[in-house]
Design a protein around this motif. Structure first.
Motif, short mmCIF file in Angstrom:
data_model
loop_
_atom_site.label_atom_id
_atom_site.label_comp_id
_atom_site.label_asym_id
_atom_site.label_seq_id
_atom_site.Cartn_x
_atom_site.Cartn_y
_atom_site.Cartn_z
N ILE A 232 0.83 -1.20 0.00
CA ILE A 232 0.00 0.00 0.00
C ILE A 232 0.87 1.26 0.00
CG2 ILE A 232 -0.19 0.01 2.54
CD1 ILE A 232 -3.06 1.06 2.18
N PRO A 233 0.57 2.23 -0.87
CA PRO A 233 1.29 3.51 -0.83
C PRO A 233 1.03 4.23 0.50
CG PRO A 233 0.18 3.24 -2.93
CD PRO A 233 -0.34 2.15 -2.03
N LEU A 234 2.01 5.02 0.93
CA LEU A 234 1.92 5.71 2.22
C LEU A 234 2.27 7.18 2.04
CD1 LEU A 234 1.71 5.55 5.40
CD2 LEU A 234 4.20 5.25 5.36
N VAL A 235 1.45 8.07 2.61
CA VAL A 235 1.73 9.50 2.65
C VAL A 235 2.11 9.87 4.08
CG1 VAL A 235 0.80 11.83 2.35
CG2 VAL A 235 0.13 10.00 0.77
N VAL A 236 3.27 10.48 4.25
CA VAL A 236 3.73 10.97 5.55
C VAL A 236 3.44 12.47 5.59
CG1 VAL A 236 5.68 11.20 7.12
CG2 VAL A 236 5.56 9.23 5.56
N ALA A 237 2.60 12.90 6.55
CA ALA A 237 2.14 14.29 6.61
C ALA A 237 2.67 14.97 7.87
CB ALA A 237 0.61 14.34 6.58
N LEU A 238 3.43 16.06 7.69
CA LEU A 238 4.07 16.75 8.81
C LEU A 238 3.39 18.10 9.05
CD1 LEU A 238 7.80 16.00 7.87
CD2 LEU A 238 6.19 14.59 9.18
N HIS A 239 2.89 18.30 10.25
CA HIS A 239 2.11 19.49 10.59
C HIS A 239 2.98 20.73 10.82
CE1 HIS A 239 3.26 19.55 14.85
NE2 HIS A 239 3.17 18.23 14.83
N GLY A 240 2.32 21.88 10.90
CA GLY A 240 3.00 23.14 11.15
C GLY A 240 3.16 23.45 12.63
N ALA A 241 3.84 24.56 12.93
CA ALA A 241 4.10 24.97 14.31
C ALA A 241 2.78 25.21 15.05
CB ALA A 241 4.95 26.23 14.33
N GLY A 242 2.74 24.79 16.31
CA GLY A 242 1.54 24.96 17.12
C GLY A 242 0.52 23.87 16.90
N GLY A 243 0.77 22.99 15.94
CA GLY A 243 -0.17 21.91 15.65
C GLY A 243 0.26 20.61 16.30
N ASN A 244 -0.35 19.53 15.87
CA ASN A 244 -0.01 18.20 16.38
C ASN A 244 -0.45 17.17 15.35
OD1 ASN A 244 -2.85 17.98 16.75
ND2 ASN A 244 -2.68 18.77 18.83
N GLU A 245 -0.44 15.91 15.75
CA GLU A 245 -0.74 14.83 14.81
C GLU A 245 -2.18 14.87 14.30
OE1 GLU A 245 -1.36 12.91 18.94
OE2 GLU A 245 -0.23 14.56 18.03
N HIS A 246 -3.05 15.64 14.95
CA HIS A 246 -4.46 15.69 14.55
C HIS A 246 -4.72 16.70 13.44
CE1 HIS A 246 -4.79 13.42 18.22
NE2 HIS A 246 -4.41 14.45 18.94
N SER A 304 4.25 24.58 6.52
CA SER A 304 4.92 25.56 7.37
C SER A 304 6.15 24.93 8.04
CB SER A 304 3.92 26.11 8.40
OG SER A 304 4.42 27.25 9.04
N MET A 305 6.15 24.81 9.38
CA MET A 305 7.26 24.15 10.05
C MET A 305 7.46 22.74 9.52
SD MET A 305 7.62 23.18 14.11
CE MET A 305 6.40 21.85 13.96
N GLY A 306 6.35 22.09 9.17
CA GLY A 306 6.44 20.76 8.58
C GLY A 306 7.16 20.77 7.25
N GLY A 307 7.17 21.93 6.57
CA GLY A 307 7.95 22.06 5.35
C GLY A 307 9.44 22.04 5.64
N ALA A 308 9.84 22.76 6.70
CA ALA A 308 11.24 22.73 7.12
C ALA A 308 11.65 21.31 7.53
CB ALA A 308 11.46 23.70 8.28
#
Length: 416
Positions: A232-246, A304-308
């Motif tokens: 199965i293909p998998l997408v890893v998603a990284l949140h921005g500052a002040g966020g969390n896994e939700h 955002s931060m997840g981009g860095a």
């Protein structure tokens, strides 16, 4: 909260907010997060809520009406409803007298005549013998020290969330607390039989793992097309500052990433950020334990931060990802393989600092001579909207991503 009310009004109309709108925005509901099933069944308790005020607001001349419906999460049929005339801070109302064990949501609506001023939802869970069940989980976690890091940390994470909710502490998101408990019980039941308690199946999961001595909490989405032995293909998603896994699962267009993944039969994992990129390595390692991840179809996205963090992850794991999409990303690329497709996206209404940062990153990637580089700008879009707006194009970009060295071609047709 007053500023949030003003922002919501401004999104609906150019007219200034009325006193009724400000009063409706000021009212909040205190509702227990966990209810004891036995007390409800025996008539020893009822589920009540109490109104409170987020901020001071003038009481309107014409009174409002508060209506509510209660239903099981994921279902549309109401199991209870009611209304309260002229609601004001301090008022108490009974919302439920009987209910079987389950995860529920209460849908609230504030009205003045035929006009709806505000709608929102709150969740609660009816659970039997919670205290005894939490003690059993805690005991199982002590007895099975050799349990795998993902299963062990998932049980401990569930214990922490449930214990806080039982003590009246507000959860950070709308956890389905009964489901969280049952998942932990399923895992520990497997331990008692000397095997893994995890059984992959379509759904949305609240999990955790241990990586580099750090707890990494994450959300995992498994699409309905999932088959246990099919890669199965998998997408890893990284949140921005002040966020969390939700944030990717519940924000950015109310979880639009899940809708796009579901269309294609892909899984999504979103970890909570940790120092030293422990969340990226931990999430990928956990996903490979839990699912038959296709190693040639692992995609990366960050906001955002997840981009860095995405740029840093590419440098740390240069051969891991099939393609990457970065939305209003902070940070700059350092080491990027020339054959890694990258899409950059930014809103035209983004703050200048980040717009300039994205522009700089684009020119830096051009200097690195990437074979596939796309840069998209979205009109009428600011920092938090960019994820929602760019996600469909990001998934389409992933589908077009050419095969990298040593990676097999992507199967374009989603699994049935």
């Amino acid at each position: 909260m007053r500023n949030l009310t003003l922002a919501c009004v401004a999104l609906r109309s150019d007219a200034p907010p009325t006193p009724e709108m400000l009063y409706a925005g000021a009212l909040g509901v205190r509702l227990p997060y966990v209810v004891d099933r036995e007390e409800l069944e025996k008539g020893q308790g009822v589920l009540r809520f109490q109104l409170f005020s987020y901020y001071e607001a003038e009481k309107p001349g014409q009174p409002l009406q508060l209506r509510w419906q209660v239903r099981r999460r994921g279902q549309k049929r109401s199991i209870g409803e009611g209304k309260l005339e002229a609601p004001e801070p301090g008022a108490i109302a009974t919302i439920l007298r009987r209910a079987p064990e389950g995860d529920y949501e209460a849908l609230f609506e504030l009205r003045q005549g035929n006009q709806t001023l505000r709608r929102w939802r709150q969740t609660f869970s009816v659970i039997a013998n919670l205290k005894a069940r939490l003690e059993a989980l805690e005991q199982a976690s002590r007895w099975h020290e050799a349990a795998g890091p993902t299963e062990k940390m998932t049980v401990l994470n569930a214990l922490e969330v449930l214990d806080k909710a039982w003590k009246g502490q507000r959860p950070e998101t709308f956890y389905p607390l009964l489901r969280l408990l049952q998942m932990a019980e399923q895992i520990t039941a497997g331990w008692k039989k000397g095997k893994s308690g995890w059984q992959a199946a379509p759904g949305d999961y609240w999990l955790a793992t241990l990586y580099q001595e750090r707890k990494v909490a994450f959300r995992l989405f498994i699409p309905r097309q999932f088959r246990a032995k099919r890669p199965i293909p998998l997408v890893v998603a990284l949140h921005g500052a002040g966020g969390n896994e939700h944030l990717f699962f519940e924000g950015y267009g109310l979880g639009r990433v899940l809708k796009e993944a579901e269309k294609r039969g892909w899984a999504v994992i979103a970890p909570r950020a940790e120092a030293g990129l422990a969340h990226v390595g931990g999430a990928i390692e956990a996903a490979k334990r839990l699912l038959p991840v296709d190693p040639g179809c692992v995609y990366l996205m960050g906001h955002s931060m997840g981009g860095a963090h995405s740029f840093a992850a590419i440098a740390q794991f240069p051969d891991l990802f099939r393609a990457a999409a970065i939305f209003a990303g902070a940070g700059q690329p350092s080491r990027v393989p020339a054959d890694l497709p990258i899409m950059l996206a930014v809103g035209e209404q983004e703050i200048n600092m980040l717009k300039n940062s994205v522009e700089k990153a684009y020119h830096r990637l051009q200097e690195l001579n990437l074979k596939t580089l796309e840069y998209k700008k979205y009109e009428g879009c600011e920092h938090l909207m960019i994820g929602r707006e760019a996600l469909p194009e990001a998934f389409a970009f992933f589908e077009r991503a050419p095969q990298r060295n040593g990676q097999r071609p992507l199967q374009r047709k989603a699994a049935k």
